[in-house]
Design an enzyme around this catalytic site. Structure first.
Site, PDB file in Angstrom:
ATOM      1  N   TYR A 242       0.844  -1.407   0.018  1.00  0.00           N
ATOM      2  CA  TYR A 242       0.055   0.029  -0.040  1.00  0.00           C
ATOM      3  C   TYR A 242       0.824   1.228  -0.111  1.00  0.00           C
ATOM      4  CZ  TYR A 242       0.974   0.885   5.000  1.00  0.00           C
ATOM      5  OH  TYR A 242       1.389   1.203   6.209  1.00  0.00           O
TER       6      TYR A 242
ATOM      7  N   LYS B  91       6.411  -1.645   1.945  1.00  0.00           N
ATOM      8  CA  LYS B  91       5.238  -0.910   2.737  1.00  0.00           C
ATOM      9  C   LYS B  91       4.065  -2.159   2.583  1.00  0.00           C
ATOM     10  CE  LYS B  91       3.259   3.598   3.224  1.00  0.00           C
ATOM     11  NZ  LYS B  91       3.187   3.529   4.804  1.00  0.00           N
TER      12      LYS B  91
ATOM     13  N   GLU C 180      12.532   3.248  13.919  1.00  0.00           N
ATOM     14  CA  GLU C 180      11.546   4.125  13.351  1.00  0.00           C
ATOM     15  C   GLU C 180      10.282   4.076  14.355  1.00  0.00           C
ATOM     16  OE1 GLU C 180       9.948   3.167   9.637  1.00  0.00           O
ATOM     17  OE2 GLU C 180       9.792   1.117  10.135  1.00  0.00           O
TER      18      GLU C 180
ATOM     19  N   LEU D 165      11.045   1.774   7.117  1.00  0.00           N
ATOM     20  CA  LEU D 165      10.524   2.281   5.642  1.00  0.00           C
ATOM     21  C   LEU D 165      11.353   3.438   5.271  1.00  0.00           C
ATOM     22  CD1 LEU D 165       7.869   1.516   3.847  1.00  0.00           C
ATOM     23  CD2 LEU D 165       6.909   3.797   5.220  1.00  0.00           C
TER      24      LEU D 165
HETATM   25  N1  PDD Z   1       2.451   5.471   7.336  1.00  0.00           N
HETATM   26  N2  PDD Z   1       7.399   4.146   8.885  1.00  0.00           N
HETATM   27  C1  PDD Z   1       6.320   3.514   9.127  1.00  0.00           C
HETATM   28  C2  PDD Z   1       6.558   2.225   9.637  1.00  0.00           C
HETATM   29  C3  PDD Z   1       5.271   4.110   8.498  1.00  0.00           C
HETATM   30  O1  PDD Z   1       4.197   3.265   8.313  1.00  0.00           O
HETATM   31  C4  PDD Z   1       5.314   5.413   7.705  1.00  0.00           C
HETATM   32  C5  PDD Z   1       3.978   5.964   7.141  1.00  0.00           C
HETATM   33  C6  PDD Z   1       6.493   6.009   7.794  1.00  0.00           C
HETATM   34  C7  PDD Z   1       6.665   7.417   7.326  1.00  0.00           C
HETATM   35  O2  PDD Z   1       6.559   7.290   5.695  1.00  0.00           O
HETATM   36  P1  PDD Z   1       6.029   8.478   4.904  1.00  0.00           P
HETATM   37  O3  PDD Z   1       6.673   9.773   5.137  1.00  0.00           O
HETATM   38  O4  PDD Z   1       6.308   7.978   3.207  1.00  0.00           O
HETATM   39  O5  PDD Z   1       4.590   8.644   5.173  1.00  0.00           O
HETATM   40  C8  PDD Z   1       7.542   5.399   8.443  1.00  0.00           C
HETATM   41  C9  PDD Z   1       1.692   5.725   6.845  1.00  0.00           C
HETATM   42  C10 PDD Z   1       1.185   7.195   6.905  1.00  0.00           C
HETATM   43  C11 PDD Z   1       0.409   5.062   7.200  1.00  0.00           C
HETATM   44  O6  PDD Z   1       0.701   3.780   7.483  1.00  0.00           O
HETATM   45  O7  PDD Z   1      -0.779   5.392   7.453  1.00  0.00           O
END
Ligand code: PDD
Length: 287
Positions: free
Chosen positions: A32, A146, A178, A202
């Protein structure tokens, strides 16, 4: 009414259905993205689509759409939604098949796109900061993908909900990794530090934006492993994600971070991030 895209059709969210034999439902066998949209302008769309490709490659699922097709589908959903600011959720699963772990011989992926309203982070969180807890990271070794199988992240996130905190910050082998749904930065001795991208985290799109803005502002910064001890000594801790933007953490495991207020580097980064967003909205250029 919210319009979603499902396998070739634009339809009302209430009418969207997937068969119970979908491997997304049975195995969490899918990937996703969450793409922020400001004033109907997708933010870092190409980067999100490139990460989607990496996730699909990582789970050995062929991309059902070329980038231009994704862009068209996403823009149609963005136009149809009620809100100018959105989080576009898109998901691709390995489709239906018998309940067998092995891939089906012929795969018809399920493609789903859902618009969600995106509200800016609460002013109170930006002004006063949020609380976080830490936990050991018990996820698998491909956290760079992801994937929709998010049960470990769900359980880790719930620990912070139970503690009335905004996020769970994950540690593995004594290193900062993270958050359960965000990237984490710290400030130590006036230097912004980010953990390096590895298979254990991620590769955040917002993480990249923050490092670019730090470089543009000549903010001292380094990408290097960060120990748990350094996390606990940090004068500032930030969370970043497509939905949180940049968020200051002022309490970690009940201990005050730095002065207990969002720090000076956070204030600068927050201002730079807002200015960057507004430039894109005005300029209508792809950011
Ligand atoms: N989550 N690390 C994890 C485990 C995440 O699920 C996310 C983002 C990030 C930040 O990634 P980005 O800057 O590309 O949004 C880091 C999304 C928003 C979610 O699962 O809803």
């Amino acid at each position: 009414m919210t319009t979603v895209y499902l396998n070739g059709q634009f339809l009302a969210l209430e009418e969207a259905r997937i068969p119970v034999m979908d491997r997304g439902f049975l195995f969490g066998d899918g990937v996703y993205e969450v793409i922020p949209v400001y004033d109907r302008q997708p933010f870092r769309l190409h980067e999100h689509l490139a990460r989607l490709q990496d996730s699909l490659d990582g789970i050995r699922l062929e991309n059902p759409h070329a980038a231009a097709e994704w862009e068209n589908l996403i823009l149609r959903i963005v136009e149809s939604a009620d809100w100018p600011d959105q989080g576009i959720y898109l998901q691709v699963t390995r489709g239906q098949g018998p309940r067998d772990h092995a891939f089906p011989k012929i795969v018809h992926p399920t493609v789903f796109i859902l618009p969600m309203q995106l509200s800016p982070p609460a002013a109170e969180a930006v002004e006063r900061g949020v609380s976080a807890i830490t936990s050991q990271d018990n996820r698998w070794l491909r956290c760079d993908l992801k994937v929709t199988s998010l049960l470990p992240n769900v359980l880790l996130r719930q620990l912070s909900v139970d503690a009335d905190c905004a996020e769970t910050i994950l540690l593995r082998d004594g290193q900062l990794i993270e958050g359960s749904a965000s990237s984490v930065f710290i400030v130590l001795d006036g230097i912004l530090l980010a953990p390096p991208k590895t298979n254990l985290m991620l590769p955040g799109i917002t993480y990249d934006v923050v490092l670019e803005l730090a470089a543009a502002a000549s903010m001292p910064h380094q990408v290097r492993p960060i120990s748990e001890t350094e996390l606990r000594q940090a004068s500032e801790i930030w969370l970043t994600s497509s939905t949180k933007e940049v968020m200051p953490v002022t309490k970690l495991d009940g201990q005050t971070v730095g002065s207990g207020q969002p720090g000076p580097l956070f204030r600068q980064m927050h201002a730079d991030y807002q200015a960057f967003k507004h430039r894109i909205m005005r300029g209508r250029s792809v950011a």
